[in-house]
Design a protein around this motif. Structure first.
Motif, short mmCIF file in Angstrom:
data_model
loop_
_atom_site.label_atom_id
_atom_site.label_comp_id
_atom_site.label_asym_id
_atom_site.label_seq_id
_atom_site.Cartn_x
_atom_site.Cartn_y
_atom_site.Cartn_z
N ARG A 131 -49.74 -15.88 -43.78
CA ARG A 131 -49.99 -15.15 -45.03
C ARG A 131 -48.83 -15.29 -46.03
N GLU B 136 -50.38 -14.55 -37.95
CA GLU B 136 -51.07 -14.24 -39.20
C GLU B 136 -50.08 -13.92 -40.32
N TYR B 137 -49.05 -13.16 -40.01
CA TYR B 137 -48.04 -12.81 -41.02
C TYR B 137 -47.35 -14.07 -41.55
#
Length: 149
Positions: free
Chosen positions: A90, A86-87
């Motif tokens: 993002r 996810e990081y």
């Protein structure tokens, strides 16, 4: 040549051309090494951010809030890996570093998350006969253990 001496006019030109070639190769090596170094610096930042995010998400809040900070937190490897994915999504890592690969390692004994990232880098001045691309990598780590000093 009537005096028996040798002709040295061609030797100076050969020496100048040789030095020019050496200088051009040195400039290419320095330019390529700088490009690889800058790419690795960016990957260092990315790996550190991913490791901190993984450690934060992977540590179960119930441990801290239920047992207090006297006990060590326990990392959930699945949550840590999902947090890294996810990081990276993002922050747009795949757009900034095309071909990026990431590996997440969770060490339960030390409560540490290690994130290893690798990405190809195109060398701006490839040396003839040398590679035009290479791969650089970086590692970031974060721990959620309590320091009992």
């Amino acid at each position: 040549m009537a005096d028996g001496g040798s002709d040295e006019r061609g030797t100076a030109m050969l020496l100048i051309v040789g030095f020019a070639v050496v200088l051009l190769i040195m400039a290419a090596v320095v330019t390529d090494a700088s490009a690889a170094y800058l790419r690795r610096q960016g990957l260092d930042t990315l790996a550190d951010g991913a490791a901190l995010t993984a450690a934060d998400a992977g540590a179960s809040g119930a441990d801290a809030y239920g047992d207090g900070l006297g006990a060590d937190l326990h990392l959930d490897p699945g949550l840590a890996r999902a947090a890294v994915v996810e990081y990276l999504r993002r922050v747009g890592a795949d757009r900034r570093y095309p071909g990026l690969t990431a590996q997440v390692e969770v060490d339960a004994a030390t409560q540490t998350v290690r994130v290893l990232v690798h990405a190809p880098v195109r060398l701006p001045v490839p040396i003839p006969g040398g590679p035009s691309r290479t791969t650089v990598g970086a590692t970031g780590a974060a721990s959620v253990g309590v320091d009992h000093r």
